[in-house]
Motif scaffolding. Structure first.
Motif, PDB file in Angstrom:
ATOM      1  N   UNK A 118      22.955 -34.404  10.101  1.00 23.98           N
ATOM      2  CA  UNK A 118      21.696 -34.440   9.400  1.00 23.98           C
ATOM      3  C   UNK A 118      21.766 -35.500   8.185  1.00 23.98           C
ATOM      4  N   UNK A 119      20.827 -35.799   7.707  1.00 25.46           N
ATOM      5  CA  UNK A 119      20.851 -37.055   6.839  1.00 25.46           C
ATOM      6  C   UNK A 119      21.453 -36.788   5.467  1.00 25.46           C
ATOM      7  N   UNK A 120      22.324 -37.663   5.205  1.00 25.92           N
ATOM      8  CA  UNK A 120      22.977 -37.530   3.648  1.00 25.92           C
ATOM      9  C   UNK A 120      22.057 -38.024   2.615  1.00 25.92           C
ATOM     10  N   UNK A 121      21.172 -39.032   2.918  1.00 29.00           N
ATOM     11  CA  UNK A 121      20.233 -39.531   1.868  1.00 29.00           C
ATOM     12  C   UNK A 121      19.184 -38.822   1.606  1.00 29.00           C
ATOM     13  N   UNK A 122      18.907 -37.780   2.835  1.00 27.26           N
ATOM     14  CA  UNK A 122      17.896 -36.673   2.684  1.00 27.26           C
ATOM     15  C   UNK A 122      18.231 -35.568   1.889  1.00 27.26           C
ATOM     16  N   UNK A 123      19.572 -35.097   2.247  1.00 28.61           N
ATOM     17  CA  UNK A 123      19.870 -34.012   1.666  1.00 28.61           C
ATOM     18  C   UNK A 123      20.222 -34.149   0.179  1.00 28.61           C
ATOM     19  N   UNK A 124      20.779 -35.391  -0.256  1.00 30.55           N
ATOM     20  CA  UNK A 124      21.177 -35.364  -1.811  1.00 30.55           C
ATOM     21  C   UNK A 124      20.072 -35.281  -2.729  1.00 30.55           C
ATOM     22  N   UNK A 125      18.877 -35.592  -2.655  1.00 34.92           N
ATOM     23  CA  UNK A 125      17.964 -35.413  -3.740  1.00 34.92           C
ATOM     24  C   UNK A 125      17.310 -33.701  -3.351  1.00 34.92           C
ATOM     25  N   UNK A 126      17.230 -33.543  -2.077  1.00 33.87           N
ATOM     26  CA  UNK A 126      16.772 -31.972  -1.658  1.00 33.87           C
ATOM     27  C   UNK A 126      17.863 -30.962  -2.195  1.00 33.87           C
ATOM     28  N   UNK A 176      21.020 -50.462 -11.530  1.00 31.90           N
ATOM     29  CA  UNK A 176      20.566 -49.814 -12.779  1.00 31.90           C
ATOM     30  C   UNK A 176      19.541 -48.870 -12.460  1.00 31.90           C
ATOM     31  N   UNK A 177      19.298 -48.099 -13.570  1.00 30.88           N
ATOM     32  CA  UNK A 177      18.494 -46.823 -13.292  1.00 30.88           C
ATOM     33  C   UNK A 177      16.938 -47.132 -14.088  1.00 30.88           C
ATOM     34  N   UNK A 178      16.756 -48.345 -14.647  1.00 34.12           N
ATOM     35  CA  UNK A 178      15.606 -48.613 -15.498  1.00 34.12           C
ATOM     36  C   UNK A 178      14.220 -48.170 -14.674  1.00 34.12           C
ATOM     37  N   UNK A 179      14.356 -48.323 -13.571  1.00 33.37           N
ATOM     38  CA  UNK A 179      13.093 -47.824 -12.793  1.00 33.37           C
ATOM     39  C   UNK A 179      12.574 -46.319 -13.125  1.00 33.37           C
ATOM     40  N   UNK A 180      13.643 -45.763 -12.829  1.00 31.92           N
ATOM     41  CA  UNK A 180      13.593 -44.130 -13.133  1.00 31.92           C
ATOM     42  C   UNK A 180      13.420 -43.883 -14.464  1.00 31.92           C
ATOM     43  N   UNK A 181      14.016 -44.583 -15.657  1.00 34.25           N
ATOM     44  CA  UNK A 181      13.815 -44.045 -16.957  1.00 34.25           C
ATOM     45  C   UNK A 181      12.615 -44.669 -17.594  1.00 34.25           C
ATOM     46  N   UNK A 223      11.433 -48.584  -5.493  1.00 32.99           N
ATOM     47  CA  UNK A 223      12.920 -47.824  -5.529  1.00 32.99           C
ATOM     48  C   UNK A 223      12.863 -46.499  -4.755  1.00 32.99           C
ATOM     49  N   UNK A 224      13.668 -46.245  -3.823  1.00 33.39           N
ATOM     50  CA  UNK A 224      13.699 -44.951  -3.206  1.00 33.39           C
ATOM     51  C   UNK A 224      13.977 -43.991  -4.120  1.00 33.39           C
ATOM     52  N   UNK A 225      15.238 -44.026  -4.830  1.00 36.08           N
ATOM     53  CA  UNK A 225      15.686 -43.102  -5.791  1.00 36.08           C
ATOM     54  C   UNK A 225      14.611 -42.689  -6.792  1.00 36.08           C
ATOM     55  N   UNK A 226      14.077 -43.659  -7.412  1.00 39.03           N
ATOM     56  CA  UNK A 226      13.159 -43.605  -8.649  1.00 39.03           C
ATOM     57  C   UNK A 226      11.921 -42.682  -8.185  1.00 39.03           C
ATOM     58  N   UNK A 227      11.416 -43.171  -6.830  1.00 40.85           N
ATOM     59  CA  UNK A 227      10.222 -42.402  -6.233  1.00 40.85           C
ATOM     60  C   UNK A 227      10.673 -41.009  -6.236  1.00 40.85           C
ATOM     61  N   UNK A 228      11.879 -40.555  -5.688  1.00 41.64           N
ATOM     62  CA  UNK A 228      12.357 -39.380  -5.584  1.00 41.64           C
ATOM     63  C   UNK A 228      12.441 -38.355  -6.744  1.00 41.64           C
ATOM     64  N   UNK A 229      12.943 -39.029  -8.086  1.00 37.39           N
ATOM     65  CA  UNK A 229      13.216 -38.650  -9.116  1.00 37.39           C
ATOM     66  C   UNK A 229      11.811 -38.310  -9.726  1.00 37.39           C
TER      67      UNK A 229
END
Ligand code: UD1
Length: 420
Positions: A21-29, A123-128, A163-169
């Protein structure tokens, strides 16, 4: 103690491999379970260190975890709003997802900066900035990010870049927020669609995942439930490339072809033979592959940056020259020096690698510098003449489960060696 892979290259690989199963799907889930009231049961959690590290952080937040061979159960009833320290975040870039989930649940969070693979500044500026645009107060001091979302209001967020991560955040941060939030210029990766599917299965109202705009209608609560995540497209892609390099009727089972369409189209232009069935592919190498003349990484549905090192191994022994451009991360060519030690002919300038295919790679002592670079080097070792030692196997364990056992089961000569 150091762990390394010792590979005796040159074997033909055949048989069947299943994709986890997908690691990158599981982590945010997994981070998103914080938003749920009650128990969440997952049926196919893969055994990767990144997943263990995420579970470790959840335990520190007082989430109760129960694992059997068959499932992982998380009970978030008594989850606490604890400060998440550097010791926990430095092992995992995905620890940043906890910030979005904690803000969604508690409207307040304190977290240290995330660690993760060394493939650029990350960086994480897009999330913040996105949090700030909804009214979250963000203070960065002494290595920690202090967020207060007591005045957070639903509204429109336009991400400055995809950004994948910022969208998920932001999906996690807003699904319990009253009103409608519209996220514009979002990433369209399948993992985002999967996170939306998970949140909706638990009672959220998230629409549009997989397109450029996501709409989230806040709901008062999410409940528990059961869930199964789709197969890992990067692992599937790694095996597909392996099959093109040295497979003989290598059958890759249980993945979604639509997630690897770009790669499959590239492979169809090379010399390998591909037979497609429902949820599997049988792939055989057929002499020297034709070089792909130009290839660049870009967000989904284009060629994924997480398969760039693996495709570089393929191109390093292809017939012809390939120009490979890395658009997503600014420092993702650390494996080039290692491939060149094995006889590859690759020149790098900024974000462009020029790969002049050679007839053969030969075994050498090489060092993985991140997860996917490590996978690329293992593939190189498997086709090289003689013995290759791949150091820093801990990077590979982050996203491949017992890689050496799976590869041995299809005929590879690879051993994990522990050195005191
Ligand atoms: C995710 C994946 C990772 C994959 C990447 C791109 C997970 C756990 N990881 O990472 O395997 O390689 O997508 O497909 O799903 N950026 C900023 N500021 C930010 C956020 C990102 O400048 O706040 C930059 C990054 O440095 C990078 C680009 O934006 O250059 C894309 O990064 P992003 O899509 O956010 O990747 P991740 O979510 O970190």
């Amino acid at each position: 103690m150091e762990e390394l892979f010792l590979i005796n290259g040159g074997k033909i690989l055949s048989g069947k491999v299943n994709v986890e199963a997908s690691k990158n799907a599981y982590l945010p889930i997994l981070a998103g379970t914080i938003l749920c009231d009650g128990e969440v049961i997952f049926h196919n959690v893969p055994n990767f260190t990144d997943i263990h590290n995420m579970c470790e952080i959840l335990k520190r937040l007082n989430v109760k975890l129960f694992s059997s061979g068959e499932f992982l159960k998380l009970d978030t009833t008594n989850v606490k709003n604890e400060k998440i320290t550097h010791e926990l975040t430095n092992k995992l870039r995905a620890s940043i997802f906890l910030l979005g989930a904690m803000l969604g649940k508690f409207r307040q969070a304190v977290i240290s900066y995330p660690g993760g693979c060394n493939i650029g500044q990350r960086p994480i500026d897009i999330h913040l900035n996105a949090f700030k645009s909804l009214g979250v107060k963000v203070i960065e001091k002494h290595g920690y990010i202090y967020c207060n979302a007591s005045n957070m209001k639903a509204g429109k967020v336009t991400f400055s870049s995809v950004s994948v991560g910022a969208t998920e955040s932001l999906m996690m941060c807003t699904c319990l927020l009253k009103g409608r939030t519209t996220l514009c210029n979002v990433a369209k990766e399948p993992e985002i669609v999967e996170l939306a599917r998970f949140l909706n299965a638990m009672g959220a109202d998230v629409q549009g995942a997989g397109t450029d705009v996501i709409e989230i209608n806040g709901v008062p609560k999410l409940q528990g439930g059961t869930f199964k995540v789709f197969p890992d497209r990067i692992i599937a892609g790694t095996y597909l490339i392996l099959g093109a390099l040295c497979g003989q009727k290598l059958q890759i089972n249980g993945f979604k072809k639509e997630h690897n369409e770009y790669l499959l189209n590239i492979l169809k232009e090379t010399a390998c033979e591909i037979v497609e069935k429902n949820d599997n592919i049988i792939i055989s190498a057929n002499g020297r592959n034709k070089a792909c003349r130009f290839l660049e990484t870009a967000p989904f549905p284009n060629f994924p940056t997480d398969l760039q090192p693996q495709i570089m191994t393929l191109e390093s022994v292809a017939n012809g020259t390939c120009v490979l451009k890395e658009n997503v991360f600014e420092n993702r060519f650390n494996h080039v020096m290692e491939l060149n030690k094995m006889g590859a002919d690759i020149l790098v300038k900024d974000r462009i690698a020029v790969i002049s295919g050679v007839e053969k790679l030969y075994g050498a002592d090489v060092f993985a510098t991140d997860l996917r670079a490590g996978a690329g080097l293992v593939l190189a070792g498997l086709i090289a003449d003689g013995y290759t030692t791949v150091h820093n196997v801990h990077f590979i364990d982050r996203g491949y489960e017992k890689f050496e056992e799976k590869l041995s089961s299809i005929g590879a000569d690879i051993k994990r060696i522990k050195i005191e």
